[in-house]
Design a protein around this motif. Structure first.
Motif, PDB file in Angstrom:
ATOM      1  N   SER A 106       0.828  -1.207   0.000  1.00 59.16           N
ATOM      2  CA  SER A 106       0.000   0.000   0.000  1.00 59.16           C
ATOM      3  C   SER A 106       0.863   1.258   0.000  1.00 59.16           C
ATOM      4  CB  SER A 106      -0.914   0.019   1.227  1.00 59.16           C
ATOM      5  OG  SER A 106      -1.795  -1.072   1.216  1.00 59.16           O
ATOM      6  N   GLN A 107       2.006   1.206   0.683  1.00 58.45           N
ATOM      7  CA  GLN A 107       2.911   2.352   0.717  1.00 58.45           C
ATOM      8  C   GLN A 107       3.469   2.644  -0.678  1.00 58.45           C
ATOM      9  OE1 GLN A 107       5.812   1.963   3.910  1.00 58.45           O
ATOM     10  NE2 GLN A 107       4.272   0.927   5.139  1.00 58.45           N
ATOM     11  N   ILE A 108       3.761   1.585  -1.438  1.00 62.30           N
ATOM     12  CA  ILE A 108       4.241   1.759  -2.810  1.00 62.30           C
ATOM     13  C   ILE A 108       3.129   2.357  -3.668  1.00 62.30           C
ATOM     14  CG2 ILE A 108       5.020   0.529  -4.881  1.00 62.30           C
ATOM     15  CD1 ILE A 108       6.423  -1.452  -2.891  1.00 62.30           C
ATOM     16  N   GLU A 109       1.906   1.855  -3.487  1.00 64.36           N
ATOM     17  CA  GLU A 109       0.756   2.415  -4.214  1.00 64.36           C
ATOM     18  C   GLU A 109       0.564   3.884  -3.865  1.00 64.36           C
ATOM     19  OE1 GLU A 109      -2.915   0.175  -4.010  1.00 64.36           O
ATOM     20  OE2 GLU A 109      -1.787  -1.671  -3.744  1.00 64.36           O
ATOM     21  N   LEU A 110       0.738   4.215  -2.589  1.00 69.95           N
ATOM     22  CA  LEU A 110       0.604   5.599  -2.146  1.00 69.95           C
ATOM     23  C   LEU A 110       1.666   6.476  -2.807  1.00 69.95           C
ATOM     24  CD1 LEU A 110      -0.551   7.842  -0.385  1.00 69.95           C
ATOM     25  CD2 LEU A 110       0.913   7.025   1.474  1.00 69.95           C
ATOM     26  N   ALA A 111       2.902   5.998  -2.842  1.00 76.07           N
ATOM     27  CA  ALA A 111       3.987   6.765  -3.473  1.00 76.07           C
ATOM     28  C   ALA A 111       3.653   7.046  -4.935  1.00 76.07           C
ATOM     29  CB  ALA A 111       5.316   6.014  -3.361  1.00 76.07           C
ATOM     30  N   THR A 112       3.141   6.043  -5.631  1.00 74.95           N
ATOM     31  CA  THR A 112       2.769   6.203  -7.037  1.00 74.95           C
ATOM     32  C   THR A 112       1.642   7.219  -7.193  1.00 74.95           C
ATOM     33  OG1 THR A 112       3.441   3.930  -7.506  1.00 74.95           O
ATOM     34  CG2 THR A 112       1.972   4.974  -9.101  1.00 74.95           C
ATOM     35  N   ALA A 113       0.631   7.120  -6.332  1.00 75.46           N
ATOM     36  CA  ALA A 113      -0.507   8.045  -6.398  1.00 75.46           C
ATOM     37  C   ALA A 113      -0.071   9.475  -6.101  1.00 75.46           C
ATOM     38  CB  ALA A 113      -1.603   7.603  -5.426  1.00 75.46           C
ATOM     39  N   LEU A 114       0.809   9.654  -5.108  1.00 79.26           N
ATOM     40  CA  LEU A 114       1.293  11.000  -4.767  1.00 79.26           C
ATOM     41  C   LEU A 114       2.152  11.569  -5.888  1.00 79.26           C
ATOM     42  CD1 LEU A 114       2.138  10.446  -1.003  1.00 79.26           C
ATOM     43  CD2 LEU A 114       0.333  11.919  -1.913  1.00 79.26           C
ATOM     44  N   THR A 115       2.954  10.715  -6.519  1.00 75.25           N
ATOM     45  CA  THR A 115       3.784  11.156  -7.643  1.00 75.25           C
ATOM     46  C   THR A 115       2.892  11.662  -8.779  1.00 75.25           C
ATOM     47  OG1 THR A 115       5.600   9.673  -7.082  1.00 75.25           O
ATOM     48  CG2 THR A 115       5.473  10.401  -9.370  1.00 75.25           C
ATOM     49  N   LYS A 116       1.836  10.905  -9.086  1.00 72.45           N
ATOM     50  CA  LYS A 116       0.914  11.312 -10.151  1.00 72.45           C
ATOM     51  C   LYS A 116       0.201  12.611  -9.804  1.00 72.45           C
ATOM     52  CE  LYS A 116      -0.084   6.778 -12.073  1.00 72.45           C
ATOM     53  NZ  LYS A 116      -1.061   5.694 -12.169  1.00 72.45           N
ATOM     54  N   GLN A 117      -0.248  12.734  -8.549  1.00 75.52           N
ATOM     55  CA  GLN A 117      -1.022  13.901  -8.129  1.00 75.52           C
ATOM     56  C   GLN A 117      -0.159  15.151  -8.009  1.00 75.52           C
ATOM     57  OE1 GLN A 117      -4.329  14.233  -7.598  1.00 75.52           O
ATOM     58  NE2 GLN A 117      -4.239  16.307  -6.794  1.00 75.52           N
ATOM     59  N   LEU A 118       1.061  15.007  -7.461  1.00 76.23           N
ATOM     60  CA  LEU A 118       1.860  16.170  -7.100  1.00 76.23           C
ATOM     61  C   LEU A 118       3.076  16.381  -7.994  1.00 76.23           C
ATOM     62  CD1 LEU A 118       1.695  15.627  -3.249  1.00 76.23           C
ATOM     63  CD2 LEU A 118       0.317  17.193  -4.615  1.00 76.23           C
ATOM     64  N   GLY A 119       3.361  15.398  -8.849  1.00 76.72           N
ATOM     65  CA  GLY A 119       4.452  15.561  -9.802  1.00 76.72           C
ATOM     66  C   GLY A 119       5.843  15.509  -9.192  1.00 76.72           C
ATOM     67  N   VAL A 120       5.963  14.922  -8.004  1.00 76.14           N
ATOM     68  CA  VAL A 120       7.264  14.780  -7.344  1.00 76.14           C
ATOM     69  C   VAL A 120       7.511  13.297  -7.114  1.00 76.14           C
ATOM     70  CG1 VAL A 120       8.574  15.260  -5.239  1.00 76.14           C
ATOM     71  CG2 VAL A 120       7.137  17.035  -6.229  1.00 76.14           C
ATOM     72  N   GLU A 121       8.641  12.809  -7.580  1.00 80.44           N
ATOM     73  CA  GLU A 121       8.971  11.385  -7.482  1.00 80.44           C
ATOM     74  C   GLU A 121       9.272  10.978  -6.037  1.00 80.44           C
ATOM     75  OE1 GLU A 121       9.229   7.692  -9.063  1.00 80.44           O
ATOM     76  OE2 GLU A 121       8.920   9.467 -10.315  1.00 80.44           O
ATOM     77  N   LEU A 122       8.608   9.949  -5.582  1.00 79.72           N
ATOM     78  CA  LEU A 122       8.915   9.328  -4.288  1.00 79.72           C
ATOM     79  C   LEU A 122       9.309   7.895  -4.592  1.00 79.72           C
ATOM     80  CD1 LEU A 122       5.892  10.477  -2.104  1.00 79.72           C
ATOM     81  CD2 LEU A 122       8.207  11.379  -2.052  1.00 79.72           C
ATOM     82  N   ASP A 123      10.536   7.519  -4.232  1.00 80.85           N
ATOM     83  CA  ASP A 123      10.921   6.138  -4.530  1.00 80.85           C
ATOM     84  C   ASP A 123      10.647   5.229  -3.339  1.00 80.85           C
ATOM     85  OD1 ASP A 123      13.222   6.086  -2.835  1.00 80.85           O
ATOM     86  OD2 ASP A 123      14.376   7.107  -4.388  1.00 80.85           O
ATOM     87  N   ASP A 124      10.719   3.935  -3.599  1.00 78.79           N
ATOM     88  CA  ASP A 124      10.370   2.940  -2.578  1.00 78.79           C
ATOM     89  C   ASP A 124      11.275   3.052  -1.352  1.00 78.79           C
ATOM     90  OD1 ASP A 124       8.581   2.146  -4.483  1.00 78.79           O
ATOM     91  OD2 ASP A 124       9.619   0.301  -5.005  1.00 78.79           O
ATOM     92  N   ASP A 125      12.559   3.339  -1.567  1.00 79.94           N
ATOM     93  CA  ASP A 125      13.488   3.467  -0.435  1.00 79.94           C
ATOM     94  C   ASP A 125      13.106   4.637   0.461  1.00 79.94           C
ATOM     95  OD1 ASP A 125      14.970   1.286  -1.266  1.00 79.94           O
ATOM     96  OD2 ASP A 125      16.387   2.505  -2.409  1.00 79.94           O
ATOM     97  N   GLU A 126      12.716   5.759  -0.157  1.00 76.89           N
ATOM     98  CA  GLU A 126      12.287   6.920   0.626  1.00 76.89           C
ATOM     99  C   GLU A 126      11.038   6.579   1.437  1.00 76.89           C
ATOM    100  OE1 GLU A 126      13.628  10.854  -1.834  1.00 76.89           O
ATOM    101  OE2 GLU A 126      11.997   9.662  -2.681  1.00 76.89           O
ATOM    102  N   MET A 127      10.091   5.920   0.802  1.00 81.64           N
ATOM    103  CA  MET A 127       8.853   5.562   1.503  1.00 81.64           C
ATOM    104  C   MET A 127       9.145   4.608   2.661  1.00 81.64           C
ATOM    105  SD  MET A 127       6.254   7.238   0.409  1.00 81.64           S
ATOM    106  CE  MET A 127       4.812   6.343   0.981  1.00 81.64           C
TER     107      MET A 127
END
Length: 81
Positions: A39-60
């Motif tokens: 779910s955290q990976i899905e969240l990172a993907t959704a936030l990247t799409k919404q906000l245009g800032v890349e969040l990688d799995d390691d950061e999450m």
């Protein structure tokens, strides 16, 4: 106090995972919100799409609360939408 970035994160989480925005508070942990590592990976993907800032799995993986997500997004220059 709620920031506009917090509101954006709460909206993404509510929409993606069907949770009540009222429970998405700054000190809520992923466990509190019932989000596992997938779910955290899905969240990172959704936030990247919404906000245009890349969040990688390691950061999450380093984050544990909603407030930490907001702080990371703000530090990356994300603009709340």
């Amino acid at each position: 106090m709620s920031s506009s970035m917090h509101d954006s994160v709460a909206e993404v989480m509510a929409n993606r995972f069907g949770m009540d925005r009222d429970i998405v508070v700054a000190d809520a942990t992923f466990d509190d919100l019932g989000l596992d590592s997938l779910s955290q990976i899905e969240l990172a993907t959704a936030l990247t799409k919404q906000l245009g800032v890349e969040l990688d799995d390691d950061e999450m993986a380093e984050l544990s609360t909603v407030g930490e997500i907001v702080a990371l997004l703000e530090s990356k220059g994300a603009v709340a939408r």
